[in-house]
Design an enzyme around this catalytic site. Structure first.
Site, mmCIF file in Angstrom:
data_model
loop_
_atom_site.group_PDB
_atom_site.id
_atom_site.type_symbol
_atom_site.label_atom_id
_atom_site.label_comp_id
_atom_site.label_asym_id
_atom_site.label_seq_id
_atom_site.Cartn_x
_atom_site.Cartn_y
_atom_site.Cartn_z
ATOM 1 N N LYS A 50 34.612 52.990 36.248
ATOM 2 C CA LYS A 50 35.348 53.958 35.444
ATOM 3 C C LYS A 50 36.492 53.256 34.710
ATOM 4 O O LYS A 50 36.809 52.098 34.971
ATOM 5 C CB LYS A 50 35.892 55.079 36.329
ATOM 6 N N TYR A 267 68.065 44.599 25.445
ATOM 7 C CA TYR A 267 68.551 45.974 25.360
ATOM 8 C C TYR A 267 69.450 46.325 26.543
ATOM 9 O O TYR A 267 69.149 45.993 27.693
ATOM 10 C CB TYR A 267 67.371 46.949 25.350
#
Length: 389
Positions: A50, A267
């Site tokens: 999957k 940041y």
């Protein structure tokens, strides 16, 4: 005997233009499947593919698993099942994530097998099959302790006793704590499933996922269904990983710069330099699936797990510094020799030198999430020595 060189198939972004690359070792994938198949005996072994084969690509994974002898596959969605069938038309393909009435024509035309997990789904399947002389096959999911999908044990036992009901071709349950062999829930689930297996006598049964294969009781059932371990992830917590690494994630160095002691990086100015520091800025970030939580500072996880992610370059591990951003990640390379790396070189984020699950732990997650989060901006290289045989 001369070792054969692996054939390399490429996909994804142009390597001249991409900021990062993924190397997928299909030989290692097959070796892992075979190890799991050996551990599963006398049970047969299927494969969970999957999420596009855990991010590696169904188009590449299915053919090599088929060649290795895998004949049963599990996916989450019918759309994924159709893709598997395109590369292995004779395979059994089970669809795990429920059944909806509008999908019935697809099952009629494709030989996909739904895994039904509620009385509602059983009733719906029976209604849609009325009038057919050849009833379509289905699997039955029973919940033995996870409280996710599946009939309750008592519901399943009552269904087994109904002589008029069309019975499944496969009976499955899912282990909730399989990666922790000492957890008491494992034994309770095995015992419940043994009762169910007796009630559904003669019907194929499956309980063992990747960690379940390493439980002594798993061989009592008919079919194992490994997932993450095939792709190199740890099957068990707090144990040496017996699987070969399959995926290597690397990023190109865009720039090397020097930050001075006392300056900050990235940041939020969350990393203050304690020395003059050489910084390698690399062209992979959270938009590529390298999670922001792996940042060296400035994320809540660092309050609980002090160390962030690491890279491997020039024979040494180097720490992530500051925050991982959308497209860029920075590493402290001060301890490397002055000319050890240059712009355009690659830093490994995980692979043979940094284990997938170690990289995941640094980000507060599991290998499953890292693999299935990998973005589409990478250049991909698939290695396979048996290609063309």
């Amino acid at each position: 005997m001369i070792a054969r060189k692996p054939q390399i198939t490429t996909a994804g972004a142009d390597p001249r233009l991409a900021g990062g690359r993924l190397t997928i070792d299909l030989d290692a994938l097959v070796a892992n499947f075979r190890l799991l198949a050996e551990k599963s005996k006398p049970a047969q072994t299927g494969a969970v593919v999957k999420a596009d084969a855990y991010g590696l690509g169904i188009v590449h994974v299915i053919p090599v698993l088929w060649q290795a002898g895998c004949r049963t596959f599990f996916v989450a969605l019918a759309e994924e099942g159709l893709r598997v069938k395109a590369f292995a038309p004779d395979a059994r393909v089970f669809i795990l994530n429920g059944f909806f009435a509008e999908a019935f024509p697809v099952y009629e035309q494709s030989d996909l097998i739904p895994v039904l997990g509620s009385l509602h789904e059983l009733s719906l399947w029976e209604t849609l099959n009325k009038g057919r002389t050849d009833k379509l096959p289905y699997a039955l999911h029973v919940d033995t302790g996870m409280n996710r999908l599946g009939l309750g044990v008592d519901e399943a036992l009552a269904f087994a006793a109904d002589e008029q009901a069309e019975k499944p071709v496969l009976l499955i349950t899912h282990l909730a704590t399989g990666d922790d062999p000492a957890h008491a829930l494992n034994q309770r689930q095995f015992e419940s499933f043994q009762k169910l297996r007796a009630a559904f006598a003669g019907i194929e049964s499956s309980i063992a996922n990747s960690p379940g294969i390493f439980h002594a009781a798993s061989g009592n059932f008919d079919l194992s269904r490994p997932g993450v371990a095939m792709y190199g992830g740890e099957p068990l917590s707090d144990s040496t990983n017996p699987m070969r690494p399959v995926v290597t994630l690397e990023a190109r160095i865009v720039q090397i710069r020097t930050g001075l002691k006392g300056e900050t990086v990235g940041y939020g100015a969350t990393a203050t330099l304690k020395r003059d520091t050489r910084i390698a800025i690399c062209s992979v970030g959270y938009a590529d699936g390298y999670l922001r939580s792996a940042s060296g500072s400035g994320v809540p996880l660092r309050n609980a797990v002090p160390g962030g992610g690491e890279g491997f370059v020039a024979g040494k591990k180097v720490p992530v510094i500051g925050r991982v951003t959308m497209d860029l990640t920075s590493f402290d390379i001060t301890d490397l020799a002055e000319n050890a790396v240059k712009p355009g070189d690659y830093i490994e984020f995980f692979g043979p030198n940094i284990a997938l699950d170690d990289a995941a732990r640094a980000a507060g997650t599991i290998g499953y999430e890292l693999l299935t989060s990998l973005g589409n901006r990478y250049h991909r290289r698939y290695l396979n020595t048996k290609k063309g045989e």
